[in-house]
Design a protein around this motif. Structure first.
Motif, PDB file in Angstrom:
ATOM      1  N   ASN A 212      34.985   8.618  -7.049  1.00 31.62           N
ATOM      2  CA  ASN A 212      33.730   8.925  -6.363  1.00 31.62           C
ATOM      3  C   ASN A 212      33.747  10.378  -5.946  1.00 31.62           C
ATOM      4  OD1 ASN A 212      33.652   6.183  -6.509  1.00 31.62           O
ATOM      5  ND2 ASN A 212      33.143   5.834  -4.353  1.00 31.62           N
TER       6      ASN A 212
ATOM      7  N   VAL B  52      29.461   8.071  -8.829  1.00 30.89           N
ATOM      8  CA  VAL B  52      30.647   7.367  -9.316  1.00 30.89           C
ATOM      9  C   VAL B  52      30.826   7.730 -10.777  1.00 30.89           C
ATOM     10  CG1 VAL B  52      31.792   5.150  -9.625  1.00 30.89           C
ATOM     11  CG2 VAL B  52      30.186   5.468  -7.720  1.00 30.89           C
TER      12      VAL B  52
ATOM     13  N   ARG C 100      26.014  11.490  -3.953  1.00 29.23           N
ATOM     14  CA  ARG C 100      27.240  10.727  -4.138  1.00 29.23           C
ATOM     15  C   ARG C 100      27.184  10.112  -5.531  1.00 29.23           C
ATOM     16  NH1 ARG C 100      26.524   6.694   0.365  1.00 29.23           N
ATOM     17  NH2 ARG C 100      24.348   7.242  -0.089  1.00 29.23           N
TER      18      ARG C 100
ATOM     19  N   GLU D  33      36.811   8.769  -3.075  1.00 35.29           N
ATOM     20  CA  GLU D  33      37.821   7.774  -3.438  1.00 35.29           C
ATOM     21  C   GLU D  33      38.261   7.947  -4.895  1.00 35.29           C
ATOM     22  OE1 GLU D  33      36.479   3.812  -2.238  1.00 35.29           O
ATOM     23  OE2 GLU D  33      34.957   4.858  -1.054  1.00 35.29           O
TER      24      GLU D  33
ATOM     25  N   ALA E 153      26.907   5.722 -11.269  1.00 37.39           N
ATOM     26  CA  ALA E 153      26.028   5.661 -10.093  1.00 37.39           C
ATOM     27  C   ALA E 153      25.759   7.080  -9.634  1.00 37.39           C
ATOM     28  CB  ALA E 153      26.667   4.858  -8.970  1.00 37.39           C
TER      29      ALA E 153
ATOM     30  N   ILE F 267      20.353   5.723  -8.265  1.00 44.43           N
ATOM     31  CA  ILE F 267      20.284   5.167  -9.618  1.00 44.43           C
ATOM     32  C   ILE F 267      21.656   4.648 -10.038  1.00 44.43           C
ATOM     33  CG2 ILE F 267      19.692   5.603 -12.036  1.00 44.43           C
ATOM     34  CD1 ILE F 267      17.800   7.761 -11.171  1.00 44.43           C
ATOM     35  N   ASP F 268      21.675   3.410 -10.508  1.00 42.78           N
ATOM     36  CA  ASP F 268      22.890   2.837 -11.108  1.00 42.78           C
ATOM     37  C   ASP F 268      22.661   2.744 -12.608  1.00 42.78           C
ATOM     38  OD1 ASP F 268      24.821   1.794  -8.808  1.00 42.78           O
ATOM     39  OD2 ASP F 268      22.760   1.472  -8.152  1.00 42.78           O
ATOM     40  N   TYR F 269      23.613   3.271 -13.359  1.00 36.97           N
ATOM     41  CA  TYR F 269      23.515   3.292 -14.820  1.00 36.97           C
ATOM     42  C   TYR F 269      24.327   2.144 -15.388  1.00 36.97           C
ATOM     43  CZ  TYR F 269      21.446   7.801 -13.943  1.00 36.97           C
ATOM     44  OH  TYR F 269      20.630   8.789 -13.472  1.00 36.97           O
TER      45      TYR F 269
ATOM     46  N   MET G 175      35.300   1.396  -5.934  1.00 40.45           N
ATOM     47  CA  MET G 175      34.097   1.191  -5.116  1.00 40.45           C
ATOM     48  C   MET G 175      33.436  -0.123  -5.526  1.00 40.45           C
ATOM     49  SD  MET G 175      30.983   3.892  -4.350  1.00 40.45           S
ATOM     50  CE  MET G 175      29.789   3.418  -5.598  1.00 40.45           C
TER      51      MET G 175
END
Lengths: 147, 147, 147, 147
Positions: B98, B116, B114, B91, B68, A71-73, A1
């Motif tokens: 994901n 990651v 969703r 994915e 994420a 949220i992105d870690y 991704m």
């Protein structure tokens, strides 16, 4: 991704408002790091403190609903040092607005939070009053372009 | 802001795995609804239960990192009825994958998650072993296209 | 410090009401055990579920305040297996009542909770109505003596 | 039920150590007050911060187990103002020690926490090393008598 966020959002100088949030022992998970959900709690606290300091007259604004919380870690966060949450308003719509926040710990950006908030009567979206819109404008992210 | 997720993800039949998650009184916020962060805790629990049931040999897999975590809130959730979390793999990359999950309560989709996830040695990403990849394949979302 | 509770309280047959409470990944602490505060959340959920099932007409009773919450931790609790909370009413006063609960996991009593609850108008104690008192009586601990 | 704690414990001057703990929006419950379990989290954080500041060499002491955690709730606590936790060591045994803490908000004692902690190898109690005992002695409650 592929990355879904604008990397420019990781720059603290972009953000007009800062709120320190203490970490707690209870934020730790079995890996000994601040749990990802605890970071969501910290971001929530920063968003509410922004609203209470700037959008309302000191009473709890129960008319804000969150409809998206992304949220992105980016790095591990630790206990017991505090998080420094940087806050800015991104887009402003008719009844909703987008905010961006980063959590910084010991000089490292550990997480990015993008959220969509909606002004509501508790049940459904309502157009924002003009004074509220103006206050949000005063805390826009400091960037030339608009995402 | 335009919707950033595929509305097809709100269809429960898309998901091959289901996990019930009880709500708790402690999940309620001042509005009397399940707090948005409590839903994040419920999704986390469902993801971990999926991994423990299907990816590991019964021991806690401490090598999965979340990078994420995106949640869209679609309706209010209440206490004390349970949430039904539907889970599927979207994915599958070299070291990351994901997942998509929806929380359903009383027949209503209340939230979409969703996330990651990254296979790691605790510090950095590592290629997934082939058996793990095959297990993830067995739980792909049931849709023709790939987002 | 000497033990401050009656060891007879650790006997599950003493309790007339049982409520299963699922554990969550988020309940784990850095030791890999269910955190002591997570057990407090589980006990709280059991107390509220008892009240909603037996004391009210299905609406959330916001008039119960907790004034004392004592927990003794007797053994480690783990994830992902559930806790079985056993609940009973101990003493019944004019406006307050005492409850005892034990959390059992895999056949082991992992914690004892004693709490003092007060019937109130939200601000101050009020005498319990007679029907409420009778319902509490029906769930008394099954022991001859009174502590 | 008669009061089971010594009212002298509600006097802040009794306590030799103070730790501020911020409240968070997530601590609020449906009544709009700080939830009783959130106060348990705040007390836990204060106990750990005391231990890390005074008992260890800067690394997380994973060898302390909590075996009893008693909280008396004396007044409502609110958001967003902080709690001021006052901490002191009460009795010191061979492998265990008792602590007392009060949470003060806006000048009001909102809760009293008494806890029994045990020095352990992670599984069972161990005698405390003498330096640890001496450090605990240095933070005894400032009262003449011993409960």
């Amino acid at each position: 991704m592929t990355k879904s966020y604008d990397p420019a959002l990781l720059e603290p100088t972009l953000y007009p408002f800062e709120i320190p949030v203490s970490t707690r022992f209870g934020d730790l998970d079995p890996n000994g790091h601040i749990n990802n959900v605890a970071l969501a709690v910290a971001f929530e606290d920063a968003r509410v403190r922004f609203s209470r300091a700037n959008l309302t007259d000191g009473v709890l604004d129960t008319r804000t609903m969150i409809v998206a919380n992304y949220i992105d870690y980016l790095a591990q966060a630790y206990y017991p040092q505090p998080l420094h949450i940087h806050f800015g308003v991104d887009e402003i719509g008719r009844s909703s607005w987008n905010v961006a926040l980063i959590a910084v710990q010991d000089g490292t950006v550990v997480a990015l939070n993008r959220a969509v908030l909606v002004h509501s009567d508790g049940q459904r979206a309502m157009p924002m009053p003009q004074p509220m819109r103006e206050k949000l404008q005063a805390f826009r992210l400091r960037r030339g372009d608009t995402r």
